[in-house]
Design a protein around this motif. Sequence first.
Motif, short mmCIF file in Angstrom:
data_model
loop_
_atom_site.label_atom_id
_atom_site.label_comp_id
_atom_site.label_asym_id
_atom_site.label_seq_id
_atom_site.Cartn_x
_atom_site.Cartn_y
_atom_site.Cartn_z
N LEU A 139 31.13 90.05 -28.71
CA LEU A 139 29.71 90.26 -29.01
C LEU A 139 29.47 90.29 -30.51
CD1 LEU A 139 28.16 92.91 -26.61
CD2 LEU A 139 27.53 90.53 -26.92
N LYS A 140 30.47 90.81 -31.25
CA LYS A 140 30.32 90.91 -32.69
C LYS A 140 30.17 89.52 -33.32
CE LYS A 140 32.37 93.26 -36.61
NZ LYS A 140 31.21 93.99 -37.06
N GLU A 141 31.04 88.62 -32.87
CA GLU A 141 30.94 87.25 -33.40
C GLU A 141 29.61 86.62 -33.01
OE1 GLU A 141 35.27 85.23 -33.36
OE2 GLU A 141 34.67 86.19 -31.48
N ALA A 142 29.17 86.93 -31.80
CA ALA A 142 27.92 86.35 -31.32
C ALA A 142 26.75 86.81 -32.17
CB ALA A 142 27.70 86.74 -29.87
N THR A 143 26.74 88.12 -32.52
CA THR A 143 25.62 88.61 -33.36
C THR A 143 25.70 88.03 -34.76
OG1 THR A 143 26.99 90.55 -33.67
CG2 THR A 143 25.07 90.81 -32.27
N GLU A 144 26.93 87.95 -35.28
CA GLU A 144 27.05 87.36 -36.62
C GLU A 144 26.50 85.95 -36.64
OE1 GLU A 144 31.10 87.78 -37.88
OE2 GLU A 144 30.80 89.92 -38.21
N GLY A 145 26.65 85.26 -35.53
CA GLY A 145 26.17 83.88 -35.42
C GLY A 145 24.69 83.78 -35.72
N PHE A 146 23.86 84.57 -35.00
CA PHE A 146 22.43 84.39 -35.27
C PHE A 146 21.99 85.06 -36.55
CE2 PHE A 146 22.50 87.80 -31.95
CZ PHE A 146 21.90 88.83 -32.64
N LEU A 147 22.77 86.03 -37.03
CA LEU A 147 22.36 86.66 -38.30
C LEU A 147 22.60 85.75 -39.51
CD1 LEU A 147 23.48 90.34 -37.77
CD2 LEU A 147 21.17 89.45 -37.85
N LYS A 148 23.54 84.79 -39.33
CA LYS A 148 23.76 83.90 -40.49
C LYS A 148 22.97 82.61 -40.32
CE LYS A 148 27.81 81.30 -39.11
NZ LYS A 148 29.23 81.19 -39.02
N ALA A 149 21.86 82.69 -39.59
CA ALA A 149 20.89 81.59 -39.50
C ALA A 149 21.25 80.53 -38.48
CB ALA A 149 20.65 80.94 -40.86
N ASP A 150 22.28 80.79 -37.67
CA ASP A 150 22.52 79.89 -36.54
C ASP A 150 21.80 80.48 -35.34
OD1 ASP A 150 24.04 78.28 -38.05
OD2 ASP A 150 25.95 79.20 -37.48
N LEU A 151 22.00 79.86 -34.17
CA LEU A 151 21.46 80.54 -33.00
C LEU A 151 22.56 80.74 -31.98
CD1 LEU A 151 20.94 78.35 -30.52
CD2 LEU A 151 19.02 77.73 -31.97
#
Lengths: 350, 517
Positions: free
Chosen positions: B118-130
């Motif tokens: 989940l951590k990687e998943a959240t980092e994904g959208f926080l760095k402007a990806d979706l």
Amino acid sequence: MKKVTLCIMVFLVLPLCGCFGAEDINDTAIVMGVGFDSGEGEYYKSIVQTVVPGALSDGGGKTYSNFEGDGKSIGESILNSSLKCGKYMNMSHTSALLINEKIAEKGVNEIFDYFMRDKEFHSTITVAVSEESAGKILDCESKIEKVPASNIISLGRRFRENPVGEEINVFDFVSKSLEKNSAIMVPIVKSAGDDISVSANAVFKDGKMVAKISNNEARGILWLKNKIEKADITAQMEGATFDVRIEKSRTKLTLSEDEEIYFTADIDTDVSIKRDDKGVLNAWGEEKVLAKISDTIKSEILTSLHKMQEMGLDVYSFEEKISRKYPDKTNNETFKNLKVYVNVNSKLRD
Amino acid sequence: MFEKLIKKINGYNERRKEEVFPQEIGENVKISKKLSENNKILEPLLKKNNDMVIRHFCAGNRKATLYYVDGLTSRDTISDFIMRGLMDGNEDTKNFKNIEDILDFVLVCGEVSRVKTLKEATEGFLKADLTLFIDGFSEALVINAKGFERRSISDPQTDSVVRGPREAFVESMRSNTALLRRRIRSTSFIMESMKAGRNTKTDITLAYLKNVADESLLESIRQRISKIDIDAIVDSGYIEQFISDNPLSPFPTMGFTEKPDIAAAKILEGRVAIIVDGSPFVLTAPMLFAESFQSPEDYYTSPIYGSIMRIIRYISFFLSIFALPIYVAITTFHREILPLPTLLSIAAAEEGTPFKTSTEAFIMILIFEILKEAGVRMPKPVGQAVSIVGALVIGETAVSAGIIGAPMVIAVALTALTAFVVPTQMNAVVFFRYLMLFMASFMGGVGLTLGAVFIVVYLSKLKSFGADYLSPLAPFSLAGMKDMFVRAPIRTLLTRPRETSRKNPVRQIFYRKGNEK
């Protein structure tokens, strides 16, 4: 932590030795010239000339002020004069030393010893002898120079155009007086209206002024010392005079021995004719005129030489030169009997 | 003895360390196969944000949720190339069995990565990806759909040149890496990524040439960056202060530049460039003292002109530190070395000023620093006011009022002007100017000599990532001299600087003119 403490300690100690010798430029008086007159009895009277920088740059007011002091010795008289000055007298820029004729006749060794030893005085101070009181010369408000002492500093500049004397500084004076049996030539100045002029030359021997020679005689001496750069001479050709400008001159002195010791002076000069209204050059031709010029120069040299030999004053340092090459061959009469052969070779410059 | 004091200075207790950085989502929380469980964790965390978009929809026969941040992503990409494919109802795409099917047939996007926590998943959208969660899979997809506003590439504010490229780095890291990659088209040019900052999670790129850069240098940079544990990295300056050998040194031990051509040249010499997201300044390491005096223009114009300018830079550097202290030392301690006319004009100008020369110098240099600072910080429209105050009030009026001597103003102006010739060393210059001024006003020439010895000893001791700061002067390298005080013609610069390229020093084979084979 230890390192930091050590650093702090070192930096605390450093300022303790600091400020030694610090003197703000506002608290110092810049001395440009020093003069000596003879005071009452055995006393010296010193005149210390300081500059007023503000007046120099604004152009208003007196640009200098002289402080006088009496003392039994040179040092004392200078100290006493500094008492009258509200600022610390900085001697490092002193560039003129004026000695009254009376003191010069009594002896100048004390003065030069003081100037050589003192740590503030430079040894490149120009020396001159004054005919009248040194105080008067140091009060001549010349139109060209802003400070009277500059009149003496500029002696060298005057001599370059018109060699009637030789600029000499304290170091030269002292080193020449160490030479064997030598005499030293120092210009004599006197006030002429607002300016000062060179009236004659004093000859010192053993720290005392012993003779006075004229400007023309001085020039005759300077030829042999290779000190002539430019000069104006007037030559005569069968009653017609013409003016000659020496543009460049080089003297080569050679010392040789053959039965007896003698000097040969080869002088090469480049000359140009400045005035020839009688048409001498056309009437006599270049070769003869040049020969005449050479003769005139030669007779000027020899006149001076003979006079100096008569008086036994070796202003040429001939004896020193001989004693360096032939250490055993000099005696008291060497200079008096010395033979000097002069060859002058003049060349016309277009 | 100092324990309590040190604790107070630190401001926190060692034991409370864990509370300082609370973790909202654990490091190892796996993505659940059930979509609702994932949403149950993420939604409460994010729903208060007005820029957060959480989109539930049906992808084929399965439920799916899309997380992205509005403003950071491109809406067209999301609707045209991601959602359209997932929702179009086409029989082929409707019944996908596994994640591979989606990747192979449905998503029309270039950069997609599969994440398991989940951590990687959240980092994904926080760095402007979706981030795309699909029911029934224990993996999420992080899809590149970046579309935020970025400043366009413009002229540099520093390092300006008359001749040479005019591009400058911008705040966005990807643009910066692109600028570098465009210049070095080699497979051995590596861009390695790292991260720092607990809250900012700032992207850091190490750019280097694999076959030239020293492995030990790279390893030490990697290690130093990975040790950083701070909440935020706001600018590359943070990284510099963390990883440079001597953060307290007045001399910079890491280079920074705003221009891609400079950065590329340094990478090609074997240095490592550190690009930090959000900063238009790229760091380079190691840095040598000589680098501060090299301008890219030296290499673009003729060697003679380049050499003259470089020598002038060295003179300026010397003057900017020593001109004022020397003036103070001479006027208060060593007047005798001044020629008489010079001394007289100085004395005339200083006559009647109320302060000592050293005090004057301190006052003037302080005023200048204040003026400089005001000039940098003030809003542009009031710029004129500062220059008028600076030029007229400080320069003209102080002199005519007789408070400051005119030569002092000249000396200060000279120090001020020359400091700008070597901008990299500006900090060192300011620091050592004060030190030298102090030494000169207390001890004159002796103090200056002591100070100069101190500077030289300090410089020779200084290291930057294992490289000797004074190289190629000390340790001496004759080959390095070709690019130290002068700039030899390019075709004679056969090797790279020794300190940065021990592994692979040769740059070029000797160039011969003519038609030889």
